[in-house]
Design a protein around this motif. Sequence first.
Motif, PDB file in Angstrom:
ATOM      1  N   GLU A   1      -5.602   6.618   8.176  1.00 33.27           N
ATOM      2  CA  GLU A   1      -6.338   6.693   6.909  1.00 33.27           C
ATOM      3  C   GLU A   1      -7.491   5.685   6.908  1.00 33.27           C
ATOM      4  O   GLU A   1      -8.604   5.977   6.490  1.00 33.27           O
ATOM      5  N   ASP A   2      -7.209   4.470   7.414  1.00 39.38           N
ATOM      6  CA  ASP A   2      -8.261   3.452   7.475  1.00 39.38           C
ATOM      7  C   ASP A   2      -9.369   3.885   8.427  1.00 39.38           C
ATOM      8  O   ASP A   2     -10.552   3.669   8.180  1.00 39.38           O
TER       9      ASP A   2
ATOM     10  N   LEU B   1       5.583   8.315   3.249  1.00 42.29           N
ATOM     11  CA  LEU B   1       6.855   8.354   3.966  1.00 42.29           C
ATOM     12  C   LEU B   1       7.844   7.295   3.507  1.00 42.29           C
ATOM     13  O   LEU B   1       9.032   7.544   3.403  1.00 42.29           O
TER      14      LEU B   1
ATOM     15  N   ILE C   1       0.095   6.832   9.878  1.00 42.41           N
ATOM     16  CA  ILE C   1      -0.667   7.530   8.832  1.00 42.41           C
ATOM     17  C   ILE C   1      -1.588   6.553   8.096  1.00 42.41           C
ATOM     18  O   ILE C   1      -2.743   6.864   7.801  1.00 42.41           O
ATOM     19  N   ALA C   2      -1.086   5.340   7.856  1.00 42.24           N
ATOM     20  CA  ALA C   2      -1.908   4.333   7.167  1.00 42.24           C
ATOM     21  C   ALA C   2      -3.095   3.912   8.040  1.00 42.24           C
ATOM     22  O   ALA C   2      -4.227   3.784   7.561  1.00 42.24           O
ATOM     23  N   ARG C   3      -2.829   3.718   9.339  1.00 40.11           N
ATOM     24  CA  ARG C   3      -3.916   3.302  10.242  1.00 40.11           C
ATOM     25  C   ARG C   3      -4.969   4.408  10.352  1.00 40.11           C
ATOM     26  O   ARG C   3      -6.172   4.138  10.355  1.00 40.11           O
TER      27      ARG C   3
ATOM     28  N   ALA D   1       4.836   6.130   9.203  1.00 40.73           N
ATOM     29  CA  ALA D   1       4.163   5.603   8.005  1.00 40.73           C
ATOM     30  C   ALA D   1       2.995   4.709   8.413  1.00 40.73           C
ATOM     31  O   ALA D   1       1.909   4.760   7.823  1.00 40.73           O
ATOM     32  N   ILE D   2       3.224   3.880   9.441  1.00 42.22           N
ATOM     33  CA  ILE D   2       2.156   2.980   9.906  1.00 42.22           C
ATOM     34  C   ILE D   2       1.008   3.787  10.520  1.00 42.22           C
ATOM     35  O   ILE D   2      -0.168   3.530  10.256  1.00 42.22           O
TER      36      ILE D   2
ATOM     37  N   ARG E   1       0.868  -1.182   0.000  1.00 38.00           N
ATOM     38  CA  ARG E   1       0.000   0.000   0.000  1.00 38.00           C
ATOM     39  C   ARG E   1       0.894   1.217   0.000  1.00 38.00           C
ATOM     40  O   ARG E   1       1.986   1.214   0.576  1.00 38.00           O
TER      41      ARG E   1
ATOM     42  N   ASP F   1      -6.201  10.796   4.373  1.00 40.96           N
ATOM     43  CA  ASP F   1      -4.743  10.879   4.461  1.00 40.96           C
ATOM     44  C   ASP F   1      -4.342  12.285   4.056  1.00 40.96           C
ATOM     45  O   ASP F   1      -4.289  12.608   2.875  1.00 40.96           O
TER      46      ASP F   1
END
Lengths: 466, 98
Positions: free
Chosen positions: B66-67, A402, B62-64, B59-60, A398, B72
């Motif tokens: 976003e979910d 960053l 921001i991804a979490r 990074a993690i 995904r 984002d």
Amino acid sequence: MDSAPALRKLLQHALKARTHAVGFASADHQFSWASLIEPAPSGLVVNQVADRSIILITRSQAAAASALVALDGVAASLVICPPDFDLVHLAYVANLAQADLILTDDPDLQSAGLETHLICPPFGLDVEPSAARQSPTEWRLFTSGTTGTPKLAVHTLKGLTGAISTANPLSAAGPPTVWATFYDIRRYGGLQIFLRALCGGAALCVNEKDEPVGAYLTRLGAAGVTHLTGTPSHWRRALMSPHLAEIAPRYVRLSGEIADQGLLDRLAKTFPNAKLGHAYASTEAGVAFEVTDGLEGFPHALLDRTDGPVKLKLRDGALLIRSDRCALRYLGDEAKPVADADGFVDTDDLIEVRGARCYFAGRRAGVINVGGAKVHPEEVEAVLNRHPDVELSRVFARQSPLTGALVAAEVVARAEGRVFQQLPELSADLRRMCREALGAVKTPATLGFVDSLPLSEAGKLDRRRA
Amino acid sequence: MYFFYPLTIGRVFGENHMSTRSKILETFETVAQEQGKTLKALSDTTDLLECGLDSLCFAIIIARLEDELNYDPFVESDVAEFPVTFGDFVALYQRLQA
């Protein structure tokens, strides 16, 4: 060059030793192998198919099975279309194959102006062919995993049966061998099983795609299946079925995808009396080897072997294979060669050597780049699949602003109707397992639960979905 | 219709009621714990680079988020620079609520 006997001859030879009728069984078609080699007035007219370049487009595997026995050693070449063949590509394939005849069991087929004969299984030839062809019939198979324009690999029966021992097809003792496969016989993996059954004079049960797995397993139980084969994804699905208890195969075989330790252990536990093997084969490289020690990966010693029909080596971390079972070439004048100058086929499967064992790390094209660190989806899936509550998982990239990419996972939890509140617990468990086994970078950053994951037509986890 | 009541109560008092800020804080803590990092006490003036997390952690996170929030800010808005303080970071997500 000595040419191998046509498939009809191999079948005749195998049936000589049989005292009972054996044959083919799908949900809709049952017939004896003998009915495919008895000349009959209603069969394919030899004069109409001899020396032709033929495209075989079949709805049923029964029609394909009949045609393969009838046409090997008679037709010049056979394009064997897989069940999901998109007719959009028919004109392209016909041109590539210089085909002049289509055989189909579909009366509604739009055949792009080519001469077309309708076939209805089971069938053989109208008369015994007068003489074998000078050169062997080319079997032209679609390569797996291709999207868009089809690519076809050319084989002959001799190469396709190179891994099949006909010297001692069956032990006299015990129940007769009944082969079955989750594969489709119109692709390399399934074709191997079809040829194994034929050359051994054994029965074969196949699964048409509209037959549910549970119903198939029940049918296999009734048929007394002894040898069952499929991809790891097929087997994970079968393990979910309550009907799995109805079969007791003595040989369980996986190929086509990486067989991870979790799955091998689960199968060993489910079928404690079965010989469990995972094989490496591909449409281009042919059947390379089989591993039967119950462990994932394969012994490093296989790489150094100079005896035997198959030579393996590593180059840039990928597995290369050379043998008589490799495809002769890709179809088409413009096509790149299948093998390098030394005859080795690059499988694009990456290998990790740890001690005396080689492990499949994943496909070269599927690597996820997390801030410069390379992650193979398959290595993460293997760890996820080890958890007893995980039925199947899919790991994919995904985007991340960053790190460029992150590892994401979708998981099918084993028990359906599982209490929803327990999933955060499972999710934490899985993350912990991944971190311990793989480190932080390879641990899925996000992990979701889904009801099911799609399999491709070839029975492999569908990775094409974004 | 009675059977709607529990659903409504769930909506009002359930997850959606949690403020964006506390959701972000919770995600920082979860990821820090998962990654075995020691997270400093976070205030609006805490420098992100000093809070104990590395770029994989961010990074993690921001991804979490976003979910969780379907948003984002680093992709969807015209953010030119990465936020410097925790307060900047929260503000990026709060713009969504505004």
